[in-house]
Write an enzyme that holds these catalytic residues in place. Sequence first.
Site, PDB file in Angstrom:
ATOM      1  N   ARG A  82      49.300  40.746  48.321  1.00 21.18           N
ATOM      2  CA  ARG A  82      48.894  42.402  47.914  1.00 21.18           C
ATOM      3  C   ARG A  82      49.236  43.100  49.390  1.00 21.18           C
ATOM      4  O   ARG A  82      49.659  44.231  49.297  1.00 21.18           O
ATOM      5  CB  ARG A  82      47.347  42.269  47.936  1.00 21.18           C
ATOM      6  CG  ARG A  82      46.994  41.979  46.527  1.00 21.18           C
ATOM      7  CD  ARG A  82      45.491  42.043  46.419  1.00 21.18           C
ATOM      8  NE  ARG A  82      45.217  42.026  44.847  1.00 21.18           N
ATOM      9  CZ  ARG A  82      44.206  42.309  44.128  1.00 21.18           C
ATOM     10  NH1 ARG A  82      43.126  43.142  44.514  1.00 21.18           N
ATOM     11  NH2 ARG A  82      44.095  42.277  42.892  1.00 21.18           N
TER      12      ARG A  82
ATOM     13  N   LYS B  11      37.023  37.201  28.653  1.00 19.77           N
ATOM     14  CA  LYS B  11      35.977  38.286  28.750  1.00 19.77           C
ATOM     15  C   LYS B  11      36.508  39.151  27.430  1.00 19.77           C
ATOM     16  O   LYS B  11      37.279  40.111  27.842  1.00 19.77           O
ATOM     17  CB  LYS B  11      35.876  38.928  29.746  1.00 19.77           C
ATOM     18  CG  LYS B  11      35.366  38.057  31.067  1.00 19.77           C
ATOM     19  CD  LYS B  11      35.574  38.479  32.384  1.00 19.77           C
ATOM     20  CE  LYS B  11      36.916  38.369  32.940  1.00 19.77           C
ATOM     21  NZ  LYS B  11      37.349  38.807  34.225  1.00 19.77           N
TER      22      LYS B  11
ATOM     23  N   GLY C 101      43.996  38.433  36.654  1.00 15.17           N
ATOM     24  CA  GLY C 101      44.007  37.536  37.603  1.00 15.17           C
ATOM     25  C   GLY C 101      44.335  36.094  37.406  1.00 15.17           C
ATOM     26  O   GLY C 101      45.255  35.334  38.080  1.00 15.17           O
TER      27      GLY C 101
HETATM   28  P1  ADP Z   1      42.470  37.211  33.472  1.00 16.37           P
HETATM   29  O1  ADP Z   1      41.938  36.911  34.546  1.00 16.37           O
HETATM   30  O2  ADP Z   1      44.090  36.712  33.336  1.00 16.37           O
HETATM   31  O3  ADP Z   1      42.372  38.653  32.513  1.00 16.37           O
HETATM   32  P2  ADP Z   1      40.117  36.252  32.041  1.00 16.37           P
HETATM   33  O4  ADP Z   1      39.571  36.444  32.998  1.00 16.37           O
HETATM   34  O5  ADP Z   1      39.954  37.022  30.735  1.00 16.37           O
HETATM   35  O6  ADP Z   1      41.806  36.334  32.124  1.00 16.37           O
HETATM   36  O7  ADP Z   1      40.192  34.622  31.563  1.00 16.37           O
HETATM   37  C1  ADP Z   1      40.704  33.696  32.094  1.00 16.37           C
HETATM   38  C2  ADP Z   1      39.819  32.382  31.882  1.00 16.37           C
HETATM   39  O8  ADP Z   1      39.578  32.268  30.606  1.00 16.37           O
HETATM   40  C3  ADP Z   1      40.504  31.301  32.702  1.00 16.37           C
HETATM   41  O9  ADP Z   1      39.701  30.695  33.585  1.00 16.37           O
HETATM   42  C4  ADP Z   1      40.462  30.264  31.248  1.00 16.37           C
HETATM   43  O10 ADP Z   1      40.012  28.935  31.730  1.00 16.37           O
HETATM   44  C5  ADP Z   1      39.609  30.646  30.558  1.00 16.37           C
HETATM   45  N1  ADP Z   1      39.742  30.407  28.992  1.00 16.37           N
HETATM   46  C6  ADP Z   1      40.672  30.616  28.318  1.00 16.37           C
HETATM   47  N2  ADP Z   1      40.692  29.959  26.989  1.00 16.37           N
HETATM   48  C7  ADP Z   1      39.589  29.429  27.043  1.00 16.37           C
HETATM   49  C8  ADP Z   1      38.823  28.676  26.005  1.00 16.37           C
HETATM   50  N3  ADP Z   1      39.429  28.507  24.984  1.00 16.37           N
HETATM   51  N4  ADP Z   1      37.560  28.120  26.435  1.00 16.37           N
HETATM   52  C9  ADP Z   1      37.279  28.357  27.370  1.00 16.37           C
HETATM   53  N5  ADP Z   1      37.612  28.961  28.455  1.00 16.37           N
HETATM   54  C10 ADP Z   1      38.976  29.456  28.180  1.00 16.37           C
HETATM   55 MG    MG Z   2      39.837  36.935  35.173  1.00 18.15          MG
END
Ligand code: ADP
Ligand code: MG
Length: 391
Positions: free
Chosen positions: A37, A196, A348
């Site tokens: 960053r 989420k 993230g």
């Molecule tokens: P980002 O930070 O890239 O926007 P999110 O915060 O929405 O992504 O989600 C990331 C998390 O989702 C990761 O830590 C991953 O382990 C979890 N995840 C992805 N698929 C699954 C699943 N099928 N079951 C449980 N956790 C999951």
């Molecule tokens: Mg995330």
Amino acid sequence: MKIASLKKIKILTGKTILLRVDFNVPLKNGKILEDYRITAGLDSLKFLLAKGARLIIVSHLGEPDRVDVKYSLKPVAARLQKLLKQPVKFLPGAIGLKTAAAIKKMKASDIFMLENLRFNQDEYKNDSAFAKILASLADLYVNDAFAVSHRAQASVAAVKKYLPSYAGLLLEKEINALNKVLKPQKPLVVIMGGAKIGTKAPLLDKLYPLADQILLGGALANNFFKFQNREVGRSLIDDDSTPFVKKFFNGRRLASKIILPSDVIVADAKNRARFKSVDQVSATDRILDIGPETIGAYAGYIKKARTLVWNGPMGKFESDSFKHGTLALARLVASRSSGATYGIIGGGETVAALALTQMAEYVDWISTAGGAMLTYLSGGKMPGLEGIVKK
Ligand code: ADP
Ligand code: MG
């Protein structure tokens, strides 16, 4: 779109600039774990310094609810000094008369950095009096902190009432990149996963009409399986998601642009990783990745895309047994982006997964601005951009 770019400021020599950056780096015991960053924000700094401006750099770090040394920007100022090979004077303590007196004595191309803005609760409250104090320190204001521009906070929102305000170079780049998604070269293929669903729902809504396909994975897809009355066993589900998921079904029929995995990798009752078609999942299974057939099918769509957007891992990639789907798609998106396709990756965890492939440099734009990126793309309110970015 009109952006009040920093490059449009006519006279910078001798001017004092209040530069809002996002140097919210991960810290452990006062050590910076990763300085992306800071390095990403250097362009605006160098531009302003070369023109002889005086810089007052302000940032937040973490979400402290009071003054807390754990969240001090002091190590960040030290790192910045190293990166710029130029002194950066850190002004600790609350912003007050002492700060103003020190700033009065600044010379051309001097750099001062103030303490974490969030040590003052007025920052969170978008307090006008606090914003006015910040503004009183400078002649011009530059927002280069896209990642917090979806928040109504004093140093990105209220401060603009009191100073001529401009967009920093990084913020401008971020907006130009995201606009390529909103006016995409077709086909546009969106890949969405992660956990989420609440934060992704507005984006799915907004991109659905623009996209040619939306490839789903991660826990996000589980909610769609559940709606189809499929067995999802012990998988992660968001029970509040039903009304949202329902919008993508006409009765039992899934909207044509939404593509779901046909096979998955589960952790079974004994916690062993097992391939399964989506019809074979049992009550004791936990879906944790997309399967090989799905990777193949998604690769087909990805190869035809001219614009690719990806947010949210395809599975629990933090675990070796369940990382393959996410890494395979990361490699595909990176390799397509190295050619004519415009590729953008945000979030993230998604960016962390991309880093594991060591192919991040091929991707056209990597956004570390999770919430702000989702808000901007889904057409939400961006208080930090009001007045400096006009539609
Ligand atoms: P980002 O930070 O890239 O926007 P999110 O915060 O929405 O992504 O989600 C990331 C998390 O989702 C990761 O830590 C991953 O382990 C979890 N995840 C992805 N698929 C699954 C699943 N099928 N079951 C449980 N956790 C999951
Ligand atoms: Mg995330």
